[in-house]
Design an enzyme around this catalytic site. Structure first.
Site, PDB file in Angstrom:
ATOM      1  CD  GLU A 672      -2.920  -1.065   0.350  1.00 37.46           C
ATOM      2  OE1 GLU A 672      -3.405   0.046   0.043  1.00 37.46           O
ATOM      3  OE2 GLU A 672      -3.265  -2.130  -0.197  1.00 37.46           O
ATOM      4  CE  LYS A 687      -6.012  -9.762   0.242  1.00 40.04           C
ATOM      5  NZ  LYS A 687      -4.622  -9.789  -0.174  1.00 40.04           N
TER       6      LYS A 687
END
Ligand code: ADP
Ligand code: ASP
Ligand code: MG
Length: 819
Positions: A672, A687
């Site tokens: 990121e 996730k």
């Protein structure tokens, strides 16, 4: 046995075509006995009709006769150039004689201001008389014997003088009596019959097909061949839909439907005499002789034929709308009308409504307008009632969709209405007096071609449409558009049409009712996109746009990471949109909503797809769903779910320092923008939660246990560069970790696990050599599922689990799963 061949106006339109026809005739005659029916050259009948109209209106009709004269002269002169035996003078004198006759007749019509049907029929049939004369002389010039059947004397007809029916029984007797010269080619002008007084009558416009059928019946022919300018009966008029497909085999009953509903290729009256005697009929192309054409028989071979659908149309329809207050009365009137029209052999369409408003709608070809008006006025209603109760409309068309098998009529009809609505085509009425395999509806004439093209594309070519509303044009959204654009050709080949109607980012919306051109979306977005500084406003606007859902298969694609957008999914699905999302916010939100949306999607029969929520484009969600569907139970899950951390720990194995590995991952765009987000493990937790929920565990995000990667806290206030400096203090710690693992032949990986009871953990783990996750590096994801069937060796899915290309392709694949 004899074969009957009929050549239409399109096959006889000029000298070249007439010569081609003569060649086909000779070729056929060399093999078998034949009788040939001929039409007038194309358009001649229309000009003859026009000249009568002009004469009645006291306008200049001479010009029209001149046109016909010149046309026939041109034809015969050109023929004589190729053939010196052709008796040009003789044929020209016949043409002159007929033209003189026409001038004389039209002059009287001009003075009388009217034209009796008898005279009308004689004038209008001259095209057939002359084309037969020309063909006769071509064949004679080539030393063939000919025998002309005079239809006035032999085809005994009754009914309307301009639209008569032939009495086969009586005509057959006449024809039997003829002394047909042996080894001669029989010729007969089409379109013409004779009444019992042996006066010339017509068999109806386009009636030469019928002449051929009648002659076939009288001669008990082996077959009747209709030679025209198309390869056979097609799924639609090729003048409107050039890629219409051929229907190779069709039954008598099916073709009757088609021609009654407008397929002009065969006159509706043609089939009945053939059907009675079971004479097969072929429709063939004069200009493409080698093509087999369409075979029409009693029971067409369904297997060969497959199931066909076709679209027909009739332009020039007018309507009579009859209102009444009570149901009984209206039913009575309806019956009366039906009887009257049946007696008159007028083909009509109708719809009747007896609930709430009560009315009958009759739809009839314009040529019957006066007749129907007369019947309604004089025979059914009184003069004053007629005006009160009946409204008429013109310039309508009737479009019909015909299936060889019964279809789900109501469902299809709704589908068509919805579809056309989107193109602003209004269906004025749906016809009710029809069998289950036909759907006919009325539209304004001006929309005819557009409607047919659209319906053929969607229903017959089976083009599947996906209408895209794309939210988010960052890396994934943009790449998705690029991938769709690159695949455009292949999609088309597979009959898939992907159209984009809306593209939005967090500030701007581009909406194009007619769809956005994918090749130039960036420019269009820049120039025509509307700006909404407030996100709330932007979301509201999107909702407003999607509310008007006139689409067939609309899909919202969420490639944002916005929570506010994810909150709108309920709204989107309620408005009958599929939702595809690469945004994890919804599926990691509260469990109640997670369950609710699935129920809603099921109820609305819409798809909610999110394959890219875990592992980018890797087929994870689909695989878990298959486990659940087939009853296999996942007892344990273990996976590397972060591409950035997979890259970083791979590098550590190779001897790189922790701080360097993070910096490199950052430079390569694997992390990121702020790598601390990756290190927090939150993304992996999301996730893992999605996987756990998919397996069937009822969990919330806070139930995921995250063991921190870094041994000590770091300063959150530092900027990214300061952070890179700060983490150098962990380099040694990680070197030691890796070393000690290596000593035991293990590797360190950041993994997520789900046990049998749904306990989810994320931590740095030492992985041993036999583990499928052992060799994962370079930003790969790897997911291993242990189940009832997959153990002790698990099912492993491995590959790049992030990156715009793979993620966009995962979204693309979801998109194609909506159809
Ligand atoms: P001809 O002069 O040979 O009698 P027509 O013009 O009467 O020819 O009929 C042939 C025409 O019918 C074709 O050129 C085509 O435009 C039209 N047509 C309409 N519907 C169909 C269909 N379903 N299949 C084939 N042709 C069709
Ligand atoms: N020539 C006539 C017509 O145009 C008959 C036919 O061609 O079938 O209507
Ligand atoms: Mg025709």
């Amino acid at each position: 046995m004899i074969n009957v061949l009929k050549f239409g106006g399109t096959s006889l339109s000029n000298s070249k075509n007439i010569l081609l026809v003569s060649k086909i005739i000779i070729k056929k005659f060399k093999k078998k006995k034949i009788a040939v029916v001929l039409s007038a050259p194309a358009n001649i009948t229309n000009i003859l009709e026009k000249s009568i109209e002009l004469a009645i209106q006291k306008k200049n009709y001479k010009k029209e006769i001149q046109k016909i004269h010149e046309k026939f002269y041109k034809i015969v002169e050109e023929i004589s150039l190729t053939n010196e035996n052709f008796l040009l003078k003789k044929v020209k004198s016949k043409i002159n004689q007929e033209m003189k006759f026409l001038q004389k007749m039209l002059k009287s019509i001009y003075f009388l201001n009217k034209c009796p049907k008898k005279i009308f029929a004689i004038i209008v049939s001259k095209g057939e008389i002359l084309s037969t004369k020309i063909m006769e002389n071509i064949l004679i010039s080539k030393n063939y014997n000919t025998f002309i059947i005079n239809p006035i004397k032999n085809l005994i007809s009754n009914g309307d003088a301009l639209d008569s029916y032939v009495n086969i029984h009586d005509s057959k007797k006449n024809i039997k009596k003829l002394n047909i010269v042996k080894k001669s080619i029989i010729l007969m002008p089409g379109f013409i019959g004779g009444n019992y007084k042996k006066e010339l009558v017509l068999l109806g416009r386009n009636g030469s097909d019928y002449s051929a059928a009648v002659l076939s019946a009288c001669l008990k022919a082996k077959s009747c061949e209709i030679w025209t300018d198309v390869d056979g009966i097609l799924t639609c008029d090729p003048k409107i839909v050039p890629n219409a497909k051929i229907i190779s085999n069709i039954s008598y009953n099916q073709i009757i439907n088609l021609s009654n509903l407008g397929a002009k290729v065969l006159h509706p009256k043609t089939i009945s005499p053939l059907k009675k005697l079971n004479i097969p009929c072929y429709v063939k192309n004069t200009f493409n002789e080698s093509k087999r054409g369409t075979k029409i028989v009693k029971n067409s071979k369904q297997k060969k034929n497959k199931n066909y659908s076709s679209i027909t149309y009739i332009k020039n329809i007018c309507s009579f709308s009859i209102k009444s207050k009570n149901t009984k009365k209206i039913n009575k009137v309806y019956k009366k009308i039906l009887n009257k029209l049946k007696n008159q052999k007028i083909y009509f369409f109708s719809s009747i409504k007896t609930i709430n408003q009560k009315y009958i709608n009759l739809y009839i070809e314009k040529k019957y307008y006066k007749k129907i008006k007369y019947i309604l006025k004089k025979k059914i209603f009184k003069q004053e009632n007629y005006k009160k109760k009946i409204k008429t409309k013109k310039k309508l068309s009737i479009i019909s969709l015909i299936h060889s098998k019964n279809s789900q009529k109501n469902k299809l009809s709704n589908h068509i209405q919805k579809f056309l609505n989107r193109y602003k085509i209004k269906i004025i009425n749906v016809i009710s007096n029809q069998s289950k395999n036909i759907i006919s509806f009325i539209i304004n004439s001006k929309n005819t071609n557009k409607t047919i093209k659209l319906l053929h594309k969607i229903l017959l070519n089976k083009v599947k449409t996906i209408e895209i509303f794309l939210l988010g044009i960052g890396g994934i959204g943009k790449t998705l558009l690029k991938q769709i654009s690159q695949e455009k050709r292949n999609l088309k080949k597979r009959n898939l049409a992907l159209k984009i109607f809306l593209i939005a980012n967090s500030k701007k919306i581009l909406f194009n009712k007619k769809s956005i051109k994918i090749e130039s979306w960036k420019k269009e977005f820049l120039n025509n996109g509307k700006t909404y500084p407030q996100q709330e406003e932007l979301i509201k606007k999107i909702s407003k746009i999607i509310k008007k859902n006139n689409y067939i298969n609309p899909v919202i694609i969420d490639c944002t990471s916005s929570k506010a957008i994810s909150k709108q999914y309920f709204n989107y699905i309620k408005n009958r949109y599929h939702v595809i999302t690469s945004n994890k916010k919804f599926n990691t939100g509260n469990l109640k909503n997670y369950k609710k949306i699935r129920k809603l999607a099921c109820k609305m029969n819409k798809k909610f797809l999110y394959e890219t929520n875990v592992g980018g484009g890797l087929p994870i969600i689909q695989t878990i769903k298959n486990f659940v569907k087939t009853g296999d139970k996942i007892s344990y899950f273990k996976g590397i779910l972060s591409g950035s951390l997979s890259f970083i720990f791979g590098k550590l194995e190779e001897g790189m320092l922790f701080s360097e590995a993070i910096q490199q991952a950052h430079q390569k765009g694997f992390t990121e923008p702020d790598p601390r987000e990756d290190l927090s493990g939150l993304d992996v937790a999301r996730k893992l939660l999605i996987i756990a929920r998919e397996i069937g565990h009822s969990l919330e995000l806070q139930d995921i246990q995250i063991q921190k990667i870094l041994p000590k806290k770091i300063n959150k206030k530092n900027n990214v560069n300061e952070f890179f400096q700060e983490i150098k203090k962990f380099d040694e710690y990680f070197l030691n970790q890796i070393d000690s693992a290596k000593k035991n032949e293990k590797k360190i990986k950041f993994i997520g696990t789900i046990n049998q009871n749904g306990i989810c953990k994320i931590k740095l783990s030492k992985i041993n050599k036999n583990d499928p996750l052992y060799n994962v590096k370079d930003g790969e994801n790897a997911l291993s599922f242990y189940s009832k069937y997959y153990q002790p060796i698990p099912l492993v899915i491995k590959g790049y689990g992030a990156g715009k290309e793979v993620t966009a392709s995962g979204v693309f694949s979801d998109l194609l799963n909506t159809i």
